[in-house]
Design an enzyme around this catalytic site. Structure first.
Site, PDB file in Angstrom:
ATOM      1  N   LYS A   1       0.818  -1.083   0.072  1.00  0.00           N
ATOM      2  CA  LYS A   1      -0.007   0.072   0.062  1.00  0.00           C
ATOM      3  C   LYS A   1       1.033   1.379  -0.090  1.00  0.00           C
ATOM      4  CE  LYS A   1      -2.256  -0.841   3.850  1.00  0.00           C
ATOM      5  NZ  LYS A   1      -1.793  -2.327   4.189  1.00  0.00           N
TER       6      LYS A   1
ATOM      7  N   ARG B   1      11.291  -5.295   4.858  1.00  0.00           N
ATOM      8  CA  ARG B   1      10.948  -3.934   4.126  1.00  0.00           C
ATOM      9  C   ARG B   1      11.930  -3.220   5.151  1.00  0.00           C
ATOM     10  NH1 ARG B   1       4.887  -2.451   4.531  1.00  0.00           N
ATOM     11  NH2 ARG B   1       4.795  -2.998   6.652  1.00  0.00           N
TER      12      ARG B   1
ATOM     13  N   ARG C   1      10.868  -0.781  10.452  1.00  0.00           N
ATOM     14  CA  ARG C   1       9.814  -0.265  11.343  1.00  0.00           C
ATOM     15  C   ARG C   1      10.214  -1.217  12.676  1.00  0.00           C
ATOM     16  NH1 ARG C   1       4.358   0.617   8.066  1.00  0.00           N
ATOM     17  NH2 ARG C   1       3.783  -0.643   9.863  1.00  0.00           N
TER      18      ARG C   1
HETATM   19  P1  AMP Z   1       0.185   0.761   8.828  1.00  0.00           P
HETATM   20  O1  AMP Z   1       1.458   1.450   8.940  1.00  0.00           O
HETATM   21  O2  AMP Z   1      -1.081   1.107   8.329  1.00  0.00           O
HETATM   22  O3  AMP Z   1       0.628  -0.978   8.939  1.00  0.00           O
HETATM   23  O4  AMP Z   1      -0.185   0.769  10.622  1.00  0.00           O
HETATM   24  C1  AMP Z   1       0.801   0.440  11.785  1.00  0.00           C
HETATM   25  C2  AMP Z   1       0.208   0.446  12.959  1.00  0.00           C
HETATM   26  O5  AMP Z   1      -0.681   1.627  13.336  1.00  0.00           O
HETATM   27  C3  AMP Z   1      -0.953  -0.740  13.078  1.00  0.00           C
HETATM   28  O6  AMP Z   1      -0.459  -2.031  13.106  1.00  0.00           O
HETATM   29  C4  AMP Z   1      -1.916  -0.274  14.023  1.00  0.00           C
HETATM   30  O7  AMP Z   1      -1.191  -0.398  15.210  1.00  0.00           O
HETATM   31  C5  AMP Z   1      -1.732   1.349  13.906  1.00  0.00           C
HETATM   32  N1  AMP Z   1      -2.833   1.799  12.889  1.00  0.00           N
HETATM   33  C6  AMP Z   1      -2.723   2.204  11.767  1.00  0.00           C
HETATM   34  N2  AMP Z   1      -3.944   2.491  11.279  1.00  0.00           N
HETATM   35  C7  AMP Z   1      -4.920   2.218  12.403  1.00  0.00           C
HETATM   36  C8  AMP Z   1      -6.364   2.347  12.314  1.00  0.00           C
HETATM   37  N3  AMP Z   1      -7.215   2.842  11.239  1.00  0.00           N
HETATM   38  N4  AMP Z   1      -6.590   1.875  13.503  1.00  0.00           N
HETATM   39  C9  AMP Z   1      -6.336   1.476  14.673  1.00  0.00           C
HETATM   40  N5  AMP Z   1      -4.915   1.372  14.466  1.00  0.00           N
HETATM   41  C10 AMP Z   1      -4.208   1.942  13.361  1.00  0.00           C
END
Ligand code: AMP
Length: 217
Positions: free
Chosen positions: A13, A127, A160
């Site tokens: 994404k 990654r 990360r």
């Molecule tokens: P991502 O970068 O989208 O993989 O998000 C990393 C982390 O941020 C996720 O594993 C969640 O812990 C938190 N997070 C991101 N977006 C959301 C969301 N819409 N709702 C709740 N937690 C989120």
């Protein structure tokens, strides 16, 4: 273009969002990036969010929804946006519908990047991301030109904290139980578009542009 970008962690994404953002000239809103920035700045939001993110769990809905509502109300979102990482469960999706109704706008598409579950773990653990511009690389499949350095802005790449083997399992579990059912939600709204997320990054992007150019069902 008002777009939701969906897909499991590691589906690509973030990588594709950079291309889509440039093609449509719209802001890329990533809730994950917003939380990571808050963590970096050690804000109260960041300190709270970190305890969930490090465990691969979702940050509470009340916080996340408020954050998105505020961001979507900003001026640069008037002409469109890419929402990446939100919504992640049915409640967030319903709340997003309310926010968009209040703003008087509608989603054009929900784009799902589909990748086999077996491929995801390898993608996540390998990654490397740019903390400055958000670009994503992979230690084997998408190497930067100079090892450890971002091709786009020259910053040093990082891994990360939640891209470890330990955190991958709960993240994929949360995706399968809470987020994947949303595909059906958007299919019912007639705006779901799916693209195969395996293969060359450029080819996937070409398929995305084609899918976004097609009329909704
Ligand atoms: P991502 O970068 O989208 O993989 O998000 C990393 C982390 O941020 C996720 O594993 C969640 O812990 C938190 N997070 C991101 N977006 C959301 C969301 N819409 N709702 C709740 N937690 C989120």
């Amino acid at each position: 273009m008002r777009l939701l970008l969906m897909g499991a962690p590691g589906a690509g994404k973030g990588t594709q969002a950079v291309f889509i953002k440039n093609a449509y000239n719209i802001p890329h809103i990533s809730t994950g990036d917003m939380f990571r920035s808050a963590i970096k700045n050690a804000t109260p939001l960041g300190i709270m969010a970190k305890s969930y993110i490090d465990k691969g769990l979702l940050v509470p809905d009340s916080v996340t929804i408020g954050l998105v509502k505020e961001r979507l109300s900003e001026a640069d979102c008037i002409g469109g946006f890419i929402l990446d990482g939100f919504p992640r469960n049915l409640f967030q999706a319903e709340e997003l519908d309310k926010i968009l109704a209040e703003l008087g706008v509608k989603l054009d598409a929900c784009l799902n990047i589909d990748v086999d579950q077996k491929v995801l773990t390898d993608r996540i653990v390998g990654r490397r991301v740019c903390p400055k511009c958000g670009a994503s690389f992979h230690i084997e499949n998408l190497k930067p030109q100079v090892e450890g350095i971002c091709d786009y802005c020259g910053a040093e790449l990082i891994q990360r904290k939640d891209d470890t083997l330990e955190t991958v399992t709960p993240r994929l579990e949360v995706y399968n139980t809470s987020t994947a059912p949303l595909l059906d939600y958007y299919k019912k709204q007639g705006i779901l578009k799916c693209v195969d997320g395996e293969g060359e990054v450029e080819q996937i992007f070409a398929n995305i542009l084609k899918a976004l150019g097609e009329k909704n069902d």
